[in-house]
Design a protein around this motif. Structure first.
Motif, PDB file in Angstrom:
ATOM      1  N   THR A 144       0.831  -1.200   0.000  1.00  0.00           N
ATOM      2  CA  THR A 144       0.000   0.000   0.000  1.00  0.00           C
ATOM      3  C   THR A 144       0.866   1.250   0.000  1.00  0.00           C
ATOM      4  N   ALA A 145       0.621   2.122  -0.956  1.00  0.00           N
ATOM      5  CA  ALA A 145       1.372   3.380  -1.042  1.00  0.00           C
ATOM      6  C   ALA A 145       0.947   4.330   0.069  1.00  0.00           C
ATOM      7  N   PRO A 146       1.837   5.235   0.470  1.00  0.00           N
ATOM      8  CA  PRO A 146       1.456   6.258   1.438  1.00  0.00           C
ATOM      9  C   PRO A 146       0.335   7.132   0.870  1.00  0.00           C
ATOM     10  N   VAL A 147      -0.417   7.763   1.745  1.00  0.00           N
ATOM     11  CA  VAL A 147      -1.455   8.702   1.323  1.00  0.00           C
ATOM     12  C   VAL A 147      -0.924  10.117   1.522  1.00  0.00           C
ATOM     13  N   ILE A 148      -0.878  10.894   0.440  1.00  0.00           N
ATOM     14  CA  ILE A 148      -0.440  12.288   0.497  1.00  0.00           C
ATOM     15  C   ILE A 148      -1.647  13.156   0.820  1.00  0.00           C
ATOM     16  N   SER A 149      -1.504  14.033   1.828  1.00  0.00           N
ATOM     17  CA  SER A 149      -2.591  14.952   2.178  1.00  0.00           C
ATOM     18  C   SER A 149      -2.010  16.296   2.610  1.00  0.00           C
ATOM     19  N   ASN A 150      -2.875  17.279   2.706  1.00  0.00           N
ATOM     20  CA  ASN A 150      -2.507  18.632   3.166  1.00  0.00           C
ATOM     21  C   ASN A 150      -1.394  19.267   2.337  1.00  0.00           C
ATOM     22  N   LEU A 151      -1.396  19.015   1.030  1.00  0.00           N
ATOM     23  CA  LEU A 151      -0.385  19.591   0.142  1.00  0.00           C
ATOM     24  C   LEU A 151      -0.595  21.099   0.058  1.00  0.00           C
TER      25      LEU A 151
END
Length: 121
Positions: free
Chosen positions: A26-33
């Motif tokens: 599972t890839a990391p989840v990118i947030s709050n960019l």
């Protein structure tokens, strides 16, 4: 040991097991960019991930941003962190710059953000 005790291998249902693990796919989840502290020639790109991961930003003066493409620059850090902050330097003043953020976890599952943009001062 007391009379009646036994010695042996625990069965799977009794806390034992086969010793295998499920691989992380599972890839990391990118947030709050977001963009922070923009000047005429620099800015910081910040984001978070839900697990420790590397930090990379690909950026350009035109769209679309293609990682490794012609006239595309990159800033990166191989440190595994959940709070990411990369500085971009040498930017052109009063221009729209486009970027994507990329993070990879320890098993190299990779996430890429949607393209975003900012304008230097």
């Amino acid at each position: 040991m007391a009379h009646g005790d036994t010695i042996g291998v625990c069965s799977e249902g009794n806390g034992g097991g086969t010793g295998t693990t499920t691989p992380d796919t599972t890839a990391p989840v990118i947030s709050n960019l977001a963009v922070a502290s923009t000047t005429a020639s620099t800015t910081s790109i910040i984001w978070t991930t839900n697990e420790p991961a590397t930090s990379k930003v690909w950026y350009a003066n035109s769209t679309p941003v293609v990682a490794g493409g012609v006239n595309v620059w990159m800033a990166s850090s191989d440190s595994l962190v959940t709070s990411h902050n990369l500085g971009l330097v040498g930017l052109t003043a009063s221009m729209t710059h486009y970027y994507i953020a990329v993070s990879s976890d320890a098993t190299v599952n990779t996430a890429t953000s949607s393209q975003a943009a900012f304008i230097t001062q």
